[in-house]
Write a protein that holds these residues in place. Structure first.
Motif: not given
Length: 757
Positions: A351-359, A378-390
């Motif tokens: 897969a490709t995380a084109s506009d986010y970081t996959a975790y 403390i890291a709400p931007d990472k929360v959305s990226d984690i959900i996009r990974t899910m």
């Protein structure tokens, strides 16, 4: 006249001393103000006992964890390292922080000063010819840095890392042979190599891969390593045979590389990828081998991450525990996507995380409780990226992840706790993901039949005669259902809201009013599992509870505490049973009890996650001063500055996140509610940085070990007399001011209405 001169001299001396004292105070205060927060972090906390943390180098949520491995097969060596040990067999590039799982520890490098025979398979650590002893007296660790002196070859090892590249610096004794062992076939604990490959690409570069099975059944790690000096000679082995080539593939491959000894220092840069060797090469930092520059950058990175929450206290040990907890809470999840965005999924596609970081490393059964709520602050931007990974993993099997590790779904632990993570994020206003798609994933997951959901839907609970750990699974599915309902409500899906709200009452079916415990029930809907002993626990097979007993699991109704109180018969009965939990004798009955049941205060087990919310339940029963008392007891007795300073597995930040939130004064009993329960702050002042121009401050006047009870509180200058505070109130910024005292104020935070008796 002589007397006057003497008085004048004394006067001048006094003035000088005052001036010196003032300067000293200014210097001391200046030093204090300029002290980096990383100086308070001790990565060795949790590396002893059952903490299962590692001391090696990484950066916040970084891709690599370059850390020593002791080479021992044992539960307390799940991270590869335990402080009780003093032998190293290598320095690997992937590690799990504080789990109960023996996996990863891939791509191990070991410096050595002699030739060794790698044709044999080493049955145990004792037979490994390149192992070395070391002393903790010559071992150091700080955020982004690790150092140890290997006593047998007399080599000093230093490790640091950037986002996707590990840096090794080996300082050899002058004139000694300089060599490195790369043993891709060796594995510890659950891990076993299935296919490995090594290629000498040029005089300064090697590459390869390591495929393995273990907890992650199909783990694929590709790597490239670049050395600071040319490879003078090499030996390559494949499945026990010395290969006369520059490349080989086998189940177990290994290589010994030799370098000239003209300079005592040898440096190595290493990058990994789950996708390909070419991606690993792209992940490898360009530029020179400036180890010190990378270490400084890692330290600066960590200092900024730790500064998201700043605390003030005259007690340095409390700051050490707190900032080490902040450090541990930002080790996982880990970056998984490569520089080009690619990463491997559980079906072996890319897969490709084109506009986010996959975790990766999503230990959701543990972390949904406090780690993810902390990240929303403390890291709400990472929360959305984690959900996009899910959501990316959901596309594969149409089920949300349970416990993902390096492109694998392990299906470890109970429930589907990606669901509360998503619901919490949306309720708290985080919008960096597609809410409609996420909701459909939540609903679809809870409507399928796997992992006990078929039985849960049929009976309204899970009968113990059909599935192990039935009580825990039922309670957790009930909470997951409630979270789906909240998301449905927020999106205007009224029918779904009503459906899942009703199903979220499943916990009622397992409550035994005669004993006050949640108990295992048979398919007939009437018969309890017998004999019943609330202290009895069994690990896995035949268990009614997950890693615990009835005492520890009967309180998990975070979405409906008021009704749980009513089912007990009211606040007095409920709080009496809560008190008994903490004061009951601590023996755990049974022949095969779980090692996870640790950190016992009575039957309360802080070393495992099911107990983490319980002390805050007094708030709901009109006795918040008992929450304040027990939270302080847990903070004081279950954490320390020792290597054994964690009472149980760190579990990817959960144990530390509990401490962080509780120490500053609140905790997320029900994360998806968007509210926090007030406890008892231990710091004089806490500043949560929300943005460049906004912060939330928590003050605790008169706070001390004895002054643990809240006397009064004000929020932004207005009287505050509640035991909950919302996420929205916090992120709006402002000041929450507590006045603390040594005796309970039994009027503060008490509801005007009582729970039905």
């Amino acid at each position: 006249m002589k007397r006057n001169r003497m008085q004048q001299k004394l006067f001048l001396i006094t003035i000088a001393l005052i001036s010196i004292s003032a300067c000293t105070n200014q210097i001391s205060e200046g030093t204090k103000n300029n002290t980096k927060l990383t100086s308070f972090v001790d990565p060795f906390i949790g590396t002893g006992g059952h903490g299962h943390t590692y001391p090696g180098a990484t950066i916040p949520f970084g891709m690599l964890q370059v850390s020593p491995i002791n080479g021992v097969n044992g539960w307390d060596w799940c991270s590869g390292y335990n402080y009780s040990d003093n032998i190293a067999v290598g320095f690997s590039h992937l590690a799990l922080s504080g789990t109960g799982i023996g996996d990863l520890l891939d791509i191990s490098f070991m410096p050595i000063n002699k030739k060794v025979d790698l044709s044999k398979y080493f049955e145990s650590r004792d037979s490994i010819p390149y192992k070395s002893t070391y002393s903790h007296n010559n071992e150091k660790a700080s955020p982004g840095y690790y150092q140890v002196f290997l006593e047998d070859p007399k080599i000093n090892v230093q490790l640091t890392t950037s986002q996707r590249t590990a840096y090794h610096k080996y300082t050899f004794t002058k004139e000694d042979q300089q060599s490195i062992i790369i043993d891709l076939g060796y594995g510890t604990n659950w891990d076993s190599a299935t296919k490995t490959h090594i290629t000498l690409e040029d005089v300064q570069t090697i590459s390869g891969y390591r495929f393995s099975t273990g907890w992650a059944k199909n783990q694929k790690v590709f790597f490239v390593a670049k050395f600071s000096k040319p490879i003078k000679n090499h030996k390559i082995y494949s499945d026990g045979n010395l290969i006369n080539a520059v490349s080989t593939t086998g189940v177990k491959t290994a290589s010994q590389l030799f370098f000239n000894n003209s300079n005592t220092a040898l440096q190595v840069k290493v990058a990994l990828s789950s996708v390909s060797i070419s991606n690993a090469k792209e992940n490898l930092d360009t530029g020179d081998f400036d180890f010190d520059k990378i270490q400084v950058a890692a330290d600066t990175n960590w200092d900024g991450a730790l500064a998201k929450i700043q605390v003030e206290s005259p007690t340095d040990s409390l700051k050490t525990i707190f900032y080490t907890a902040m450090y541990h809470a930002q080790l996982a999840p880990v970056t998984f996507s490569d520089k080009n965005g690619e990463y491997r999924k559980e079906n072996d596609t890319i897969a490709t995380a084109s506009d986010y970081t996959a975790y990766s490393t999503l230990s959701l059964w543990d972390t949904f409780r406090a780690e993810h709520p902390l990240l929303t602050l403390i890291a709400p931007d990472k929360v959305s990226d984690i959900i996009r990974t899910m959501m990316s993993y959901y596309k594969t099997k149409k089920i949300l992840p349970v416990w993902t590790l390096y492109g694998n779904e392990t299906n470890t632990m109970t429930g589907y706790h990606s669901i509360p993570v998503i619901a919490e994020a949306y309720v708290k206003g985080i919008r960096g993901f597609d809410a409609e798609t996420a909701y459909q994933a939540m609903k679809t997951t809870m409507m399928q039949d796997d992992r006990g959901l078929k039985e849960y839907k049929k009976y309204g609970y899970i009968p113990y005669t059909l599935i192990d750990e039935s009580v825990t699974i039922t309670l957790e599915y009930a909470y997951d259902d409630w979270c789906v309902a909240q998301m449905a409500k927020a999106l205007g899906k009224e029918a779904d809201y009503l459906f899942f709200s009703k199903r979220a009452q499943a916990y009622r079916n397992l409550f035994d009013k005669n004993t006050g415990f949640m108990r295992a029930k048979s398919v007939d809907g009437k018969s309890w599992s017998l004999p019943f002993d609330p202290k009895y626990a069994v690990h896995r097979n035949g268990a009614n509870y997950t890693e615990g007993n009835a005492w520890q699991h009967s309180w998990f109704v975070p979405h409906d505490v008021e009704n749980l109180i009513a089912m007990h018969g009211g606040t007095e009965t409920f709080t009496a049973r809560l008190e008994q939990l903490f004061t009951e004798s601590s023996e755990i009955n049974g022949d095969n009890t779980s090692p996870d049941i640790s950190g016992l205060i009575g039957q309360y087990a802080h070393g495992n996650e099911p107990s983490h919310h319980i002390a805050y339940l007094f708030n709901h029963a009109n006795k918040p001063w008992r929450t304040q008392y027990w939270v302080r007891e847990i903070l004081k007795t279950q954490y320390s500055t020792l290597s054994t300073g964690l009472s149980g597995n760190e579990d990817c930040g959960q144990m530390s996140a509990w401490y962080i939130l509780s120490a500053i004064g609140f905790y997320s009993v029900n994360p998806a509610s968007g509210n926090y329960e007030i406890g008892s702050p231990i710091f004089e002042k806490t500043t949560i940085t929300l943005s460049e121009d906004k912060s939330f401050i928590i003050e605790a006047a008169n706070v001390s070990d004895k002054n643990k009870y809240i006397q009064s509180a004000m929020l932004n200058g207005a009287v505050f007399n509640k035991t909950t505070i919302s996420h929205q109130q916090i992120i709006a910024g402002g000041t929450l001011h507590f006045v603390m005292g040594s005796l309970p104020n039994k009027k503060w935070g008490v509801h005007n209405t009582k729970i039905n008796e």
